[in-house]
Write a protein that holds these residues in place. Structure first.
Motif, PDB file in Angstrom:
ATOM      1  N   GLY A 161      31.551 -25.402  13.765  1.00 22.25           N
ATOM      2  CA  GLY A 161      31.208 -24.997  12.412  1.00 22.25           C
ATOM      3  C   GLY A 161      31.957 -25.825  11.390  1.00 22.25           C
ATOM      4  N   GLY A 162      31.762 -25.487  10.142  1.00 18.64           N
ATOM      5  CA  GLY A 162      32.351 -26.263   9.063  1.00 18.64           C
ATOM      6  C   GLY A 162      33.863 -26.263   9.055  1.00 18.64           C
ATOM      7  N   HIS A 163      34.487 -25.123   9.408  1.00 14.86           N
ATOM      8  CA  HIS A 163      35.955 -25.069   9.422  1.00 14.86           C
ATOM      9  C   HIS A 163      36.530 -26.066  10.426  1.00 14.86           C
ATOM     10  N   ALA A 164      35.921 -26.109  11.610  1.00 14.30           N
ATOM     11  CA  ALA A 164      36.400 -27.044  12.634  1.00 14.30           C
ATOM     12  C   ALA A 164      36.196 -28.480  12.180  1.00 14.30           C
ATOM     13  N   LEU A 165      35.043 -28.764  11.590  1.00 11.64           N
ATOM     14  CA  LEU A 165      34.765 -30.118  11.129  1.00 11.64           C
ATOM     15  C   LEU A 165      35.799 -30.566  10.102  1.00 11.64           C
ATOM     16  N   ARG A 166      36.057 -29.736   9.100  1.00  7.15           N
ATOM     17  CA  ARG A 166      37.020 -30.116   8.062  1.00  7.15           C
ATOM     18  C   ARG A 166      38.425 -30.263   8.636  1.00  7.15           C
ATOM     19  N   HIS A 167      38.780 -29.371   9.550  1.00  7.18           N
ATOM     20  CA  HIS A 167      40.112 -29.432  10.159  1.00  7.18           C
ATOM     21  C   HIS A 167      40.302 -30.738  10.929  1.00  7.18           C
ATOM     22  N   ILE A 168      39.311 -31.113  11.730  1.00  9.34           N
ATOM     23  CA  ILE A 168      39.442 -32.314  12.553  1.00  9.34           C
ATOM     24  C   ILE A 168      39.361 -33.575  11.695  1.00  9.34           C
ATOM     25  N   LEU A 169      38.509 -33.567  10.686  1.00 13.28           N
ATOM     26  CA  LEU A 169      38.454 -34.725   9.784  1.00 13.28           C
ATOM     27  C   LEU A 169      39.805 -34.942   9.115  1.00 13.28           C
ATOM     28  N   HIS A 170      40.405 -33.868   8.656  1.00 11.34           N
ATOM     29  CA  HIS A 170      41.720 -33.981   8.009  1.00 11.34           C
ATOM     30  C   HIS A 170      42.770 -34.485   9.006  1.00 11.34           C
TER      31      HIS A 170
ATOM     32  N   ALA B 228      36.182 -42.822  18.288  1.00  8.22           N
ATOM     33  CA  ALA B 228      35.343 -43.844  17.652  1.00  8.22           C
ATOM     34  C   ALA B 228      33.952 -43.318  17.319  1.00  8.22           C
ATOM     35  N   GLU B 229      33.432 -42.413  18.149  1.00  5.63           N
ATOM     36  CA  GLU B 229      32.115 -41.832  17.870  1.00  5.63           C
ATOM     37  C   GLU B 229      32.128 -41.074  16.546  1.00  5.63           C
ATOM     38  N   LEU B 230      33.154 -40.282  16.323  1.00 11.56           N
ATOM     39  CA  LEU B 230      33.239 -39.516  15.084  1.00 11.56           C
ATOM     40  C   LEU B 230      33.384 -40.449  13.886  1.00 11.56           C
ATOM     41  N   GLU B 231      34.203 -41.468  14.025  1.00  8.16           N
ATOM     42  CA  GLU B 231      34.391 -42.436  12.939  1.00  8.16           C
ATOM     43  C   GLU B 231      33.063 -43.102  12.586  1.00  8.16           C
ATOM     44  N   ALA B 232      32.279 -43.439  13.611  1.00  5.67           N
ATOM     45  CA  ALA B 232      30.984 -44.084  13.365  1.00  5.67           C
ATOM     46  C   ALA B 232      30.038 -43.149  12.624  1.00  5.67           C
ATOM     47  N   LEU B 233      30.043 -41.874  12.981  1.00  2.00           N
ATOM     48  CA  LEU B 233      29.184 -40.909  12.298  1.00  2.00           C
ATOM     49  C   LEU B 233      29.623 -40.696  10.857  1.00  2.00           C
ATOM     50  N   VAL B 234      30.923 -40.708  10.625  1.00  2.00           N
ATOM     51  CA  VAL B 234      31.440 -40.579   9.251  1.00  2.00           C
ATOM     52  C   VAL B 234      30.972 -41.761   8.406  1.00  2.00           C
ATOM     53  N   ARG B 235      31.038 -42.972   8.958  1.00  2.00           N
ATOM     54  CA  ARG B 235      30.584 -44.147   8.224  1.00  2.00           C
ATOM     55  C   ARG B 235      29.085 -44.048   7.945  1.00  2.00           C
ATOM     56  N   GLU B 236      28.340 -43.591   8.940  1.00  2.00           N
ATOM     57  CA  GLU B 236      26.897 -43.462   8.770  1.00  2.00           C
ATOM     58  C   GLU B 236      26.545 -42.500   7.650  1.00  2.00           C
ATOM     59  N   VAL B 237      27.208 -41.359   7.616  1.00  2.00           N
ATOM     60  CA  VAL B 237      26.928 -40.356   6.594  1.00  2.00           C
ATOM     61  C   VAL B 237      27.375 -40.827   5.225  1.00  2.00           C
ATOM     62  N   THR B 238      28.538 -41.476   5.178  1.00  2.00           N
ATOM     63  CA  THR B 238      29.068 -41.964   3.909  1.00  2.00           C
ATOM     64  C   THR B 238      28.128 -42.999   3.290  1.00  2.00           C
TER      65      THR B 238
ATOM     66  N   GLU C 287      29.023 -32.882   4.244  1.00  2.00           N
ATOM     67  CA  GLU C 287      29.580 -32.278   5.453  1.00  2.00           C
ATOM     68  C   GLU C 287      28.509 -31.622   6.326  1.00  2.00           C
ATOM     69  N   PRO C 288      27.527 -30.889   5.729  1.00  2.00           N
ATOM     70  CA  PRO C 288      26.488 -30.308   6.586  1.00  2.00           C
ATOM     71  C   PRO C 288      25.681 -31.355   7.346  1.00  2.00           C
ATOM     72  N   VAL C 289      25.447 -32.505   6.715  1.00  2.00           N
ATOM     73  CA  VAL C 289      24.700 -33.572   7.384  1.00  2.00           C
ATOM     74  C   VAL C 289      25.510 -34.111   8.555  1.00  2.00           C
ATOM     75  N   LEU C 290      26.801 -34.332   8.305  1.00  2.00           N
ATOM     76  CA  LEU C 290      27.676 -34.829   9.365  1.00  2.00           C
ATOM     77  C   LEU C 290      27.731 -33.838  10.522  1.00  2.00           C
ATOM     78  N   LEU C 291      27.821 -32.567  10.194  1.00  2.00           N
ATOM     79  CA  LEU C 291      27.902 -31.555  11.249  1.00  2.00           C
ATOM     80  C   LEU C 291      26.639 -31.567  12.110  1.00  2.00           C
TER      81      LEU C 291
END
Length: 379
Positions: A324-333, A365-375, A344-348
């Motif tokens: 969920g969103g809490h986990a996503l924000r926690h791990i991104l931070h 690296a997978e998460l970093e790639a998805l962050v770049r894609e969404v950004t 954030e909803p798109v990334l999730l």
């Protein structure tokens, strides 16, 4: 039951090594003996001297380490086994005798009278040579309890105080384990030191061990991570931690050392620790569910029965289908990553889709790639 002290005789180096395909070198046995001692194990069953000169040399090398744990050997009820045990320098000999009529008749071709003669004769032989002795009963869980209780009384009169009740083929359940222990202690006196040794064919070895301890047994015969024949034995780390947290008992086992010794046993045995192995598995403190992660971030007690820091571990949050969103924000931070709040909803959703497709968490690296894609997305 609160405060009762649990004594551990760990038999990883003997019964654990009897697991199919497992063979420890002498150096590995010495390493594991050191780690077991650091973990607080009081007695280490180091091997079977009668199995050969190489084994006797390995046991002797453990004895010569001068560890604070007592080093014991495992022996059959024959004088030659005691002679081999003496060669190792071990101060303690555990002598085992089949206890069920099935084992006595089919394996040894003898009856109860001859079995009693053999064990008492061998015990006397060992005691006369200065060894401390405990007596174990193989297949005790299928033996006649009245006969077994009587034999234990007579062995007590011979000078034996510690006995092992072995559930060799895993036929006990928690109720029958407790009943057997109570019967034997009532028959032999509650000053008797009873060691419970359970196998895990039905996944009940830890439960049966704990039930026996609650009923009055004072010793648990265990192996690290449950290593042993067939489905294995009661796992030392499970028994010790459950005894502490679920029964309010005491133990000399140090939780902070359990992970290290489990990983060393896994490496030496060539058997990988299952990810979900209680206490020592790689993912036993991992969380993906959004509800659980949200709860743990608010108050860890919501979804833990004890703090994993006790084991030198910590909760691990993973991103996947159920996040969920809490986990996503926690791990991104935590990873030093960020996306605009509106994205954030798109990334999730991308994280969930990737996890479903790959059947594993999204990280690194997978998460970093998805962050770049969404950004980089417009809007």
């Amino acid at each position: 039951m609160s405060g009762k002290l649990l004594h551990v005789c760990d038999t990883t180096l003997r019964d654990g090594e009897q697991a199919a395909g497992v063979s420890f070198t002498a150096a590995e046995k010495r390493l594991l003996a050191r780690l077991l001692t650091e973990a607080g194990v009081e007695m280490i069953e180091a091997g079977i001297p009668a199995s050969g000169a190489e084994e006797r040399a390995a046991i002797r090398s453990i004895v010569e380490l001068g560890l604070p744990a007592v080093v014991s050997t495992w022996n059959r009820a024959v004088a030659s086994d005691i002679d081999y045990s003496l060669e190792t320098g071990s101060p303690w000999a555990h002598i085992s005798l089949p206890a069920s009529d099935l084992h006595l008749r089919s394996k040894l071709g003898i009856e109860r009278t001859e079995a009693e003669t053999r064990i008492r004769r061998t015990v006397l032989y060992a005691l006369e040579r200065g060894l401390a002795v405990s007596v174990g009963f193989e297949d005790a869980s299928r033996a006649d309890l009245a006969w077994l209780g009587g034999l234990m009384r007579r062995l007590k009169a011979d000078g034996i105080r510690r006995f092992r009740y072995a559930d060799t083929v895993s036929v006990l359940n928690p109720s029958s384990a407790a009943l057997a222990v109570r019967y034997l202690l009532d028959a032999c006196g509650h000053d008797t030191e009873l060691d419970i040794h359970c196998h895990n064919d039905f996944g009940l070895a830890t439960a049966n061990t704990l039930a026996a301890l609650e009923a009055g047994a004072g010793w648990a015969s265990t192996t690290v991570a449950g290593l042993g024949e067939r489905a294995g034995n009661a796992a030392m780390e499970e028994v010790a931690m459950a005894w502490r947290h679920l029964y309010g008992g005491e133990t000399g086992i140090s939780p902070l050392h359990l992970q290290k010794v489990a990983e060393a046993v896994a490496a030496a045995s060539g058997r990988r620790l299952p990810e979900a192995k209680p206490m020592v598995g790689g993912l036993v403190f991992a969380h993906e569910s959004g509800i659980h992660v949200d709860g743990l971030l608010k108050n860890p007690s919501l979804y833990q029965s004890f703090d994993p820091a006790e084991l030198g571990r910590s909760h691990l949050f993973l991103l996947g289908k159920h996040s969920g969103g809490h986990a996503l924000r926690h791990i991104l931070h935590k990873e030093g990553l960020a996306v605009p709040p509106q994205k954030e909803p798109v990334l999730l959703e991308l994280v969930k889709a990737r996890s479903i497709r790959t059947k594993r968490p999204v990280e690194g690296a997978e998460l970093e790639a998805l962050v770049r894609e969404v950004t980089a997305m417009e809007g």
